[in-house]
Motif scaffolding. Structure first.
Motif, PDB file in Angstrom:
ATOM      1  N   ARG A  29       9.136 -10.378   9.417  1.00 28.65           N
ATOM      2  CA  ARG A  29      10.169  -9.349   9.615  1.00 28.65           C
ATOM      3  C   ARG A  29      10.606  -9.288  11.068  1.00 28.65           C
ATOM      4  O   ARG A  29      11.803  -9.296  11.376  1.00 28.65           O
ATOM      5  N   LEU A  58      -1.388 -11.276   3.891  1.00 26.59           N
ATOM      6  CA  LEU A  58      -0.065 -11.006   3.339  1.00 26.59           C
ATOM      7  C   LEU A  58       0.679  -9.984   4.196  1.00 26.59           C
ATOM      8  O   LEU A  58       1.844 -10.191   4.565  1.00 26.59           O
ATOM      9  N   HIS A  59       0.014  -8.902   4.553  1.00 25.99           N
ATOM     10  CA  HIS A  59       0.638  -7.855   5.362  1.00 25.99           C
ATOM     11  C   HIS A  59       1.009  -8.377   6.753  1.00 25.99           C
ATOM     12  O   HIS A  59       2.118  -8.139   7.242  1.00 25.99           O
ATOM     13  N   ASP A  60       0.094  -9.076   7.394  1.00 24.71           N
ATOM     14  CA  ASP A  60       0.362  -9.609   8.736  1.00 24.71           C
ATOM     15  C   ASP A  60       1.505 -10.627   8.712  1.00 24.71           C
ATOM     16  O   ASP A  60       2.339 -10.655   9.615  1.00 24.71           O
ATOM     17  N   THR A  61       1.545 -11.449   7.669  1.00 26.92           N
ATOM     18  CA  THR A  61       2.623 -12.427   7.531  1.00 26.92           C
ATOM     19  C   THR A  61       3.960 -11.717   7.341  1.00 26.92           C
ATOM     20  O   THR A  61       4.957 -12.088   7.967  1.00 26.92           O
ATOM     21  N   ALA A  62       3.973 -10.698   6.512  1.00 29.94           N
ATOM     22  CA  ALA A  62       5.200  -9.937   6.288  1.00 29.94           C
ATOM     23  C   ALA A  62       5.689  -9.297   7.592  1.00 29.94           C
ATOM     24  O   ALA A  62       6.879  -9.330   7.903  1.00 29.94           O
ATOM     25  N   THR A  63       4.779  -8.746   8.361  1.00 28.17           N
ATOM     26  CA  THR A  63       5.144  -8.114   9.635  1.00 28.17           C
ATOM     27  C   THR A  63       5.702  -9.140  10.603  1.00 28.17           C
ATOM     28  O   THR A  63       6.764  -8.931  11.210  1.00 28.17           O
ATOM     29  N   ASP A  76      -5.054  -9.629   1.369  1.00 31.08           N
ATOM     30  CA  ASP A  76      -4.112  -8.531   1.585  1.00 31.08           C
ATOM     31  C   ASP A  76      -3.741  -8.423   3.056  1.00 31.08           C
ATOM     32  O   ASP A  76      -2.573  -8.193   3.398  1.00 31.08           O
ATOM     33  N   ASP A  77      -4.738  -8.566   3.930  1.00 30.03           N
ATOM     34  CA  ASP A  77      -4.480  -8.531   5.375  1.00 30.03           C
ATOM     35  C   ASP A  77      -3.539  -9.661   5.780  1.00 30.03           C
ATOM     36  O   ASP A  77      -2.592  -9.447   6.547  1.00 30.03           O
ATOM     37  N   MET A  95      -8.797  -3.136   1.920  1.00 29.18           N
ATOM     38  CA  MET A  95      -7.923  -4.301   1.901  1.00 29.18           C
ATOM     39  C   MET A  95      -8.752  -5.574   1.995  1.00 29.18           C
ATOM     40  O   MET A  95      -9.639  -5.681   2.813  1.00 29.18           O
TER      41      MET A  95
END
Length: 146
Positions: A16, A8-13, A5-6, A1
């Protein structure tokens, strides 16, 4: 990653979790305790979009037509919606919100907005932070409306 990507994933988490917790708190604010979240969603849809067929309501709420039919039955029994036969095709029936249903949606939205405004005021955000929250809400709407 990758780093992007990190991020994006952390922001999504984070988004949410924050959205879920905020939504849960706001759902507690209701004009009437006997109107469930699912029934409120039907009323809000009808208030926003006007009369609809049961199939269209079911599709909007992502439930089955029989499930929506049960919700509509309960709302009709409570006097919050009415069934209106189509003028073009008597076999087709539309669901329309009543004045009592509109009052519930309006009062519930007012309560939820007031509760959120109170929470924001309690946290004593700066004008800049409040503008940032408004900008974030616009970005969140883009995600939802895609």
């Amino acid at each position: 990653m990758t780093h992007d990507d990190d991020l994006l994933h952390d922001t999504a988490t984070d988004l949410r979790l924050a959205t879920f917790r905020l939504a849960r708190r706001l759902r507690r604010e209701r004009a009437r305790d006997d109107v469930s979240d699912a029934h409120f969603a039907v009323l809000a849809n009808l208030k926003a979009h006007g009369r609809m067929a049961i199939g269209e309501l079911a599709q909007r709420e992502r439930v089955s037509a029989p499930s929506m039919s049960s919700s509509v039955d309960a709302l009709a029994e409570a006097g919050l919606v009415i069934r209106v036969p189509s003028e073009e095709d008597r076999r087709r029936v539309y669901i329309e919100i009543t004045d009592a249903g509109i009052e519930i949606v309006t009062a519930t939205v007012r309560k939820r907005d007031a509760a959120l405004a109170d929470a924001l005021a309690e946290l004593d955000f700066t004008a800049k932070e409040l503008r940032t929250l408004r900008e974030a809400s616009a970005l969140m709407r883009k995600v939802v409306e895609r």
